[in-house]
Design an enzyme around this catalytic site. Sequence first.
Site, PDB file in Angstrom:
ATOM      1  N   ARG A 129      -2.112  -0.401  -9.881  1.00 19.16           N
ATOM      2  CA  ARG A 129      -0.997  -1.318 -10.106  1.00 19.16           C
ATOM      3  C   ARG A 129      -1.505  -2.749 -10.147  1.00 19.16           C
ATOM      4  NH1 ARG A 129       3.278   1.530  -6.889  1.00 19.16           N
ATOM      5  NH2 ARG A 129       2.375   3.528  -6.288  1.00 19.16           N
TER       6      ARG A 129
ATOM      7  N   ASP B 192       7.119   4.408 -10.171  1.00 22.54           N
ATOM      8  CA  ASP B 192       7.955   4.243  -8.978  1.00 22.54           C
ATOM      9  C   ASP B 192       9.437   4.134  -9.303  1.00 22.54           C
ATOM     10  OD1 ASP B 192       5.877   4.539  -7.298  1.00 22.54           O
ATOM     11  OD2 ASP B 192       5.849   2.515  -6.519  1.00 22.54           O
TER      12      ASP B 192
ATOM     13  N   ASP C  48       3.971  -4.635  -7.526  1.00 23.98           N
ATOM     14  CA  ASP C  48       3.373  -3.410  -6.990  1.00 23.98           C
ATOM     15  C   ASP C  48       3.939  -2.172  -7.663  1.00 23.98           C
ATOM     16  OD1 ASP C  48       5.592  -4.522  -5.247  1.00 23.98           O
ATOM     17  OD2 ASP C  48       5.583  -2.458  -4.530  1.00 23.98           O
TER      18      ASP C  48
ATOM     19  N   GLY D  13       0.820  -1.218   0.000  1.00 26.21           N
ATOM     20  CA  GLY D  13       0.000   0.000   0.000  1.00 26.21           C
ATOM     21  C   GLY D  13       0.845   1.254   0.000  1.00 26.21           C
TER      22      GLY D  13
ATOM     23  N   ASP E 238       8.779   5.634   8.168  1.00 24.30           N
ATOM     24  CA  ASP E 238       8.410   6.950   8.713  1.00 24.30           C
ATOM     25  C   ASP E 238       7.472   7.715   7.790  1.00 24.30           C
ATOM     26  OD1 ASP E 238      10.078   7.713   6.635  1.00 24.30           O
ATOM     27  OD2 ASP E 238      11.738   8.307   7.935  1.00 24.30           O
ATOM     28  N   GLY E 239       7.175   7.145   6.605  1.00 26.56           N
ATOM     29  CA  GLY E 239       6.261   7.804   5.687  1.00 26.56           C
ATOM     30  C   GLY E 239       6.857   8.986   4.958  1.00 26.56           C
TER      31      GLY E 239
END
Length: 477
Positions: free
Chosen positions: A173, A252, A242, A80, A115-116
Site C-alpha cells: 500500500r 480493503d 493505507d 499495520g 481484538d484482531g
Amino acid sequence: MILSNQYATFDWAGSRVEPTPLQAPRLLLVNYPLAEALGMALSDQQWLEVTSGTRLLPDMAPFAQVYAGHQFGGYSPRLGDGRALLLGEVVAPDGQRWDLHLKGAGKTPYSRFGDGRAVLRSSLREYLASEALHHLGIPTTRALCLVGSEEPVYREQVEPGAAVLRVAQSHLRFGHFEYFYYSGEAERIPALLDYLIQTQWPDLSQDQAGYAALFERVVQRTATLIARWQAVGFCHGVMNTDNMSMLGLTLDYGPYGFLDGYNPGHICNHSDHAGRYAYDQQPTVGYWNLQRLAQALSGLVPVESLRQALDGYEYALLSSFSEAMRQKLGLAAWEDEDPALFRDMFNLMAAQQVDYSCWFRRLALLAPEGPVPEPLLALLSDAGAWDDWFGRYQARLAREGRDHGDKVAQMNAVNPKYVLRNHLAQQAIERAERGDMSEAALLLQVLSRPFDEQPEFDYYAAPAPEWAGQICVSCSS
C-alpha cells in the site's frame, strides 16, 4: 504451490505472528474456480483449517506488515496489519504470483486497542464486493475462502466472528512507504521498491530510473481504477492512503456502496461526516493520495520526475472515464459535443435521482428514432424535462448510423444489469447470521454474470426499495 513468505524475510517490515484459531469454526464459502486457477487443490477440511487459523500449510510463514497512512487527511504514524496476516505466496500454473492474506486472524503488534478479529457482517461484505468488482472487470483483491465462528466479537454490538482468506498479486500500500519515510527509516524504501519490481514488474530497473517509472505506473493504474469506479457508480468509502494499492487494486472493503439514485455527492460511509470520500470526491482524493506517496519517494526519485508523473493523472483519469462513457452510451466515435451531452445527462439524473445502474442498462433500448421505451420512462419523475436531451442523443445515434442491435450489444457489454446494491448484501448478511448461506451463494452466482440477461433473477436488477436508504455502513463495516 506455496512458497516461503518472501516478504517475511524483511524482518524490519513487520512481525512474525501465529494466527489465533477461531472457536468452533465452520466453512461458509470457498471460491473453487479461483482455487483451481491458483493451483490450490485443498479439501474442504483444509480450507476450514487454514482460514480459521488452526493449521498452516507447509512453508507458510505468517507475517503482520507494518505501515502508516493518512486517514481522513490526518497522518497516523503506525497502523499495520492489526487483524490480518500475510500467510505466504502462491505461484499459479500460469506463473502469476499471489499473496495469501488472512483477515480476522487475531491480535498482532499493530492491533492497537483492537481484538484482531473480524465479524461475519464485514467479512461477507468483503467477499461479495471483491468478487462483484472482479466480474465487472475492475482490478481488485479477491476472496478465496470464508469461515464463520461461534466466537463472539464486540463491535457496536456482539456479533459472530469470521475470517476471510483473500488473495492479490501484492498487498503493498501507499502507507508502507509513508511509514518508513516519516519514521526516519527511508533507507528501507529501496528494498520494498525492489521487491515490488522483482515480483510484479521485472521489466523495470532497480535504480532511480526504474523507481521513477514505477511511480508513473502507480499513477496511471490509480487513475484508471478510479475512472472505472466512477463509471460503474462504485463508492469505496474510505480512501485512506493505507487503503491504496501500489498495483491499482480495489483494496480493503469497508463502507463501500454502489449508487442507487444518482447523487454525485453521495456519501456511503456514515463515519465520513465531512464527505471527504463522497462519490464525486474520489478522483480528487486519488490525486491527493498519490501526492503523499510522491513525498515518501522524494528521496529516491527526482522531484521533476514525480511531478511529471502526477501531471499525467488527470489526463489518464478523464480519458479513461470519457472512453467508458462513450461505451456506456453506445457511441462508436467521438464528437466534440459529447462532453456536453454527458454533463447534461448527469445533471438531469441528479435532479431526479435516477437509478444509476438501471438508467444505463435501459438506455440501450432507445433507438435512433421513435418513442422513448416505457421501461426507461418508468425511471423518471419528470419525463418532460428529458425531451431535449433524448432528442439530442437520438440525433447523435442517427449520425453514426450504426445497426441498433450492435449498439445494444455494446451497451449491454459494459452496463451491468446486476450490481451489489447495499440492500442485497444486507439481506444475504442477515440470513448468513441465522446460519443460512443460500442467499449469499445465489447472489454470488448472479453477480458472476453481471452483464448477462438472467430473467429468473430480475429481482436483483430492480431499483432499491425505500428501506434501503436506512442501511448504515461505517468504517466498522
